[in-house]
Design an enzyme around this catalytic site. Structure first.
Site, short mmCIF file in Angstrom:
data_model
loop_
_atom_site.label_atom_id
_atom_site.label_comp_id
_atom_site.label_asym_id
_atom_site.label_seq_id
_atom_site.Cartn_x
_atom_site.Cartn_y
_atom_site.Cartn_z
N ASP A 36 0.88 -1.03 -0.06
CA ASP A 36 0.44 0.16 0.11
C ASP A 36 1.21 1.29 0.29
O ASP A 36 2.07 1.32 -0.15
CB ASP A 36 -1.04 -0.03 1.52
N THR A 71 -11.86 2.21 -7.00
CA THR A 71 -12.18 3.14 -7.87
C THR A 71 -13.57 3.87 -7.68
O THR A 71 -14.35 3.54 -8.01
CB THR A 71 -12.82 1.75 -9.08
N ARG A 116 -18.41 -9.78 1.13
CA ARG A 116 -19.10 -8.94 1.45
C ARG A 116 -18.31 -8.49 2.64
O ARG A 116 -18.25 -9.27 3.69
CB ARG A 116 -20.83 -8.93 1.97
N LEU A 155 -34.11 -9.37 -0.24
CA LEU A 155 -35.05 -8.83 -0.18
C LEU A 155 -35.82 -8.58 1.08
O LEU A 155 -37.01 -9.04 1.33
CB LEU A 155 -36.28 -10.59 -1.11
N CYS A 207 -19.78 -0.40 -2.83
CA CYS A 207 -19.94 -0.36 -3.58
C CYS A 207 -20.97 -0.16 -4.26
O CYS A 207 -21.53 0.31 -5.79
CB CYS A 207 -19.78 -1.96 -4.06
N LYS A 265 -21.92 3.30 -6.35
CA LYS A 265 -20.82 4.22 -6.90
C LYS A 265 -20.92 2.48 -8.22
O LYS A 265 -21.01 3.38 -9.58
CB LYS A 265 -19.41 3.96 -6.87
N1 LIG Z 1 -15.23 -3.30 -0.18
C1 LIG Z 1 -15.53 -4.28 -0.26
O1 LIG Z 1 -16.45 -4.81 0.44
C2 LIG Z 1 -15.49 -4.80 -2.06
C3 LIG Z 1 -15.91 -5.93 -2.87
C4 LIG Z 1 -15.86 -6.43 -3.55
C5 LIG Z 1 -14.89 -5.43 -4.39
N2 LIG Z 1 -14.58 -4.76 -3.76
C6 LIG Z 1 -13.48 -3.49 -4.71
O2 LIG Z 1 -12.17 -3.67 -4.85
C7 LIG Z 1 -12.02 -2.33 -5.16
C8 LIG Z 1 -11.18 -2.08 -3.80
O3 LIG Z 1 -12.45 -1.59 -2.45
P1 LIG Z 1 -11.59 -1.60 -0.92
O4 LIG Z 1 -13.02 -1.45 -0.47
O5 LIG Z 1 -10.55 -2.20 -0.25
O6 LIG Z 1 -10.69 0.09 -1.43
P2 LIG Z 1 -9.92 0.84 0.27
O7 LIG Z 1 -10.28 2.35 0.00
O8 LIG Z 1 -10.47 0.20 1.04
O9 LIG Z 1 -8.81 0.39 -0.10
C9 LIG Z 1 -8.34 0.77 -1.65
C10 LIG Z 1 -6.52 0.68 -0.88
O10 LIG Z 1 -5.48 1.04 -2.10
C11 LIG Z 1 -4.60 2.46 -1.47
N3 LIG Z 1 -3.65 2.46 -3.11
C12 LIG Z 1 -4.61 3.38 -3.88
N4 LIG Z 1 -3.52 3.47 -4.19
C13 LIG Z 1 -2.54 3.05 -4.60
C14 LIG Z 1 -1.37 3.28 -5.02
N5 LIG Z 1 -0.89 3.40 -6.29
N6 LIG Z 1 -0.14 2.29 -4.23
C15 LIG Z 1 -0.84 1.12 -3.72
N7 LIG Z 1 -1.85 1.44 -2.76
C16 LIG Z 1 -3.12 2.38 -3.89
C17 LIG Z 1 -5.05 2.45 -0.68
O11 LIG Z 1 -3.61 3.34 0.22
C18 LIG Z 1 -5.56 1.78 0.03
O12 LIG Z 1 -5.18 1.08 1.34
C19 LIG Z 1 -12.42 -1.25 -5.47
O13 LIG Z 1 -12.95 -1.24 -6.41
C20 LIG Z 1 -13.71 -2.12 -5.05
O14 LIG Z 1 -15.11 -1.88 -5.97
C21 LIG Z 1 -14.99 -3.34 -3.30
#
Ligand SMILES: NC(=O)c1ccc[n+]([C@@H]2O[C@H](COP(=O)([O-])OP(=O)(O)OC[C@H]3O[C@@H](n4cnc5c(N)ncnc54)[C@H](O)[C@@H]3O)[C@@H](O)[C@H]2O)c1
Length: 432
Positions: free
Chosen positions: A30, A86, A154, A253, A263, A266
């Protein structure tokens, strides 16, 4: 297999530690250095049940490591998962892919041997094509393969969901990549997960279509709940009656507040934006977004009616403010609409959430965080059960608070009206 998870958030950290637990060597990267330092000290930056034990176990046995050095971590790994955020573009509705492309550029200068680069982040159709273009600028196409592997876990159930998924979807047209990834997931497939290998673009769209469909189910039952309230029908009977049909299924439901979280809001917007780009009208999803945006207003109207149209100076308590139970994630929670609106109207608000104080409310007038359920509800005029935490499912309100009786608005239909009314409280729920 040596794996590198880029982005150590809800998805990257959980899937990284689960892959390590399956016997892989994993480094979680990270660019938030304080996050990495916390993790190295065994502290978990997010609330996710079971995660800290699993991190400690795999960190100790050296299968899991943490780093802020992306390039070195990529060079030393075979499979790179991109798990960065994203979010919705500021002032727009499409997905902001800047984190994805920044990471891709960094990966590009670290490809020293054949690597598979996978988007686990939710990315719009054709993002894989763009990543491939970025990587091709500096690297021979034989040196890498770009695949899609959408994540369906989830929050709150993330470890279980990752370990026992309904399906694993891999999007690649490359045979070798498909074989390696099927092998990586074989421990989950052998436990019963369905495995689907498809084109990269299809895998990207499967994720958005799935989230949009689940958001539609929630919105659908919320609208049916509005109808039930007018005609003296219990929406839970409708959910059960519909859910018994295997073509429909009972999950998602349950009527309640607007869907929220990191999620659905967005991703529904982003799929519309993708469809616009390809000149297609996703009218169903458009109306789901509109209906969901109106949901908090409908529930606030009910609050207004319940309080006899007098909100000023009323003491209102929120039990739970996160978008769902077992997570500390506040992204797009409906409480972020409701609490500011009530505060603006002059209500005095207390809130209690099992994951503690929320910075999102710190600047609001008359909004106070309480550290116990009892201190939160004492002296209230109205208690709103906003989030379905187990902590709120068996409260004996009568024993907990002596004296003044408040009204309870159970937005999650946790209690039966008779149970609460027997304790001497006025009780309202959703869709009844
Ligand atoms: N949260 C969920 O329940 C979930 C479930 C399925 C899919 N997703 C998808 O997964 C993706 C991540 O979601 P999340 O909730 O884990 O996000 P998050 O914000 O919790 O984590 C993203 C991490 O990426 C890091 N990051 C950003 N730029 C970076 C870089 N250049 N180098 C290294 N690290 C970097 C950030 O510091 C952060 O810690 C999204 O696209 C989301 O839609 C999320």
């Amino acid at each position: 297999m040596k794996l590198c998870m880029i982005g150590t958030g809800y998805v990257g950290l959980v899937s990284g530690v689960c892959f390590a637990d399956l016997g892989n060597e994993v480094v979680c990267v990270d660019n938030n250095i304080s996050k990495i330092n916390l993790l190295k000290k065994g502290k978990i930056p997010i609330y996710e049940p079971g995660l800290s034990e699993l991190v400690a176990k795999n960190f100790k046995n050296k299968r899991l490591n943490f780093s802020s050095d992306l390039k070195k971590s990529v060079r030393e790994s075979d499979i790179i998962f991109i798990c960065v955020g994203t979010p919705t573009k500021k002032g727009g509705s499409s997905a902001d892919l800047s984190q994805i492309y920044n990471v891709s550029k960094e990966i590009s200068s670290s490809i020293n041997k054949f690597k598979i680069i996978i988007t686990k982040s939710t990315v719009p159709v054709t993002t894989g094509d763009e990543i491939e273009k970025i990587l091709s600028k500096k690297n021979n196409k034989k040196k890498f393969s770009v695949a899609s592997n959408p994540e369906f876990l989830r929050e709150g159930e993330a470890i279980r969901d990752f370990t026992y998924p309904d399906r694993v979807v891999i999007g690649t047209n490359d045979k070798k990549t498909g074989k390696i990834l099927k092998n990586l997931y074989s421990p989950l497939i052998s436990k019963g997960a369905s495995y689907l290998q498809t084109s990269r673009r299809a895998a990207e769209l499967i994720k958005y279509a799935s989230n949009a469909f689940l958001a539609t189910k929630i919105t659908f039952i919320n609208e049916i709940a509005n109808l039930c309230e007018k005609i003296d029908i219990n929406v839970e009977d409708i959910s059960i009656g519909m859910g018994l049909d295997k073509r429909i299924g009972g999950r998602f439901l349950r009527a309640g507040p607007a869907y929220g979280g990191s999620c659905f809001p967005k991703d529904t917007k982003a799929i519309i934006s993708t469809a616009d780009k390809f000149k297609t009208n996703l009218s169903v999803i458009k109306s789901v977004i509109k209906s969901n945006e109106n949901r908090s207003k409908i529930l606030l109207d009910r609050v207004y009616q319940i309080l006899n149209k007098k909100i000023r100076k009323k003491k209102i308590t929120f039990l739970g403010v996160t978008f769902k139970a077992n997570t500390d994630d506040m992204r797009d929670s409906s409480s972020l609409k409701m609490i500011p609106w009530l505060s603006k109207k002059g209500a005095i608000i207390n809130y209690f959430d099992p994951t503690g104080l929320k910075k999102e409310f710190s600047k609001l007038k008359n909004v106070t965080h309480q550290t116990t359920i009892k201190s939160a509800i004492e002296g209230s005029d109205l208690v709103i059960i906003h989030t379905e935490w187990n902590d709120f499912k068996s409260i004996n309100f009568k024993n907990l608070v002596k004296g003044k009786k408040f009204i309870i608005f159970d937005m999650r239909n946790i209690y039966s009206s008779s149970k609460i009314e027997d304790q001497g409280f006025r009780y309202y729920s959703v869709g009844k």
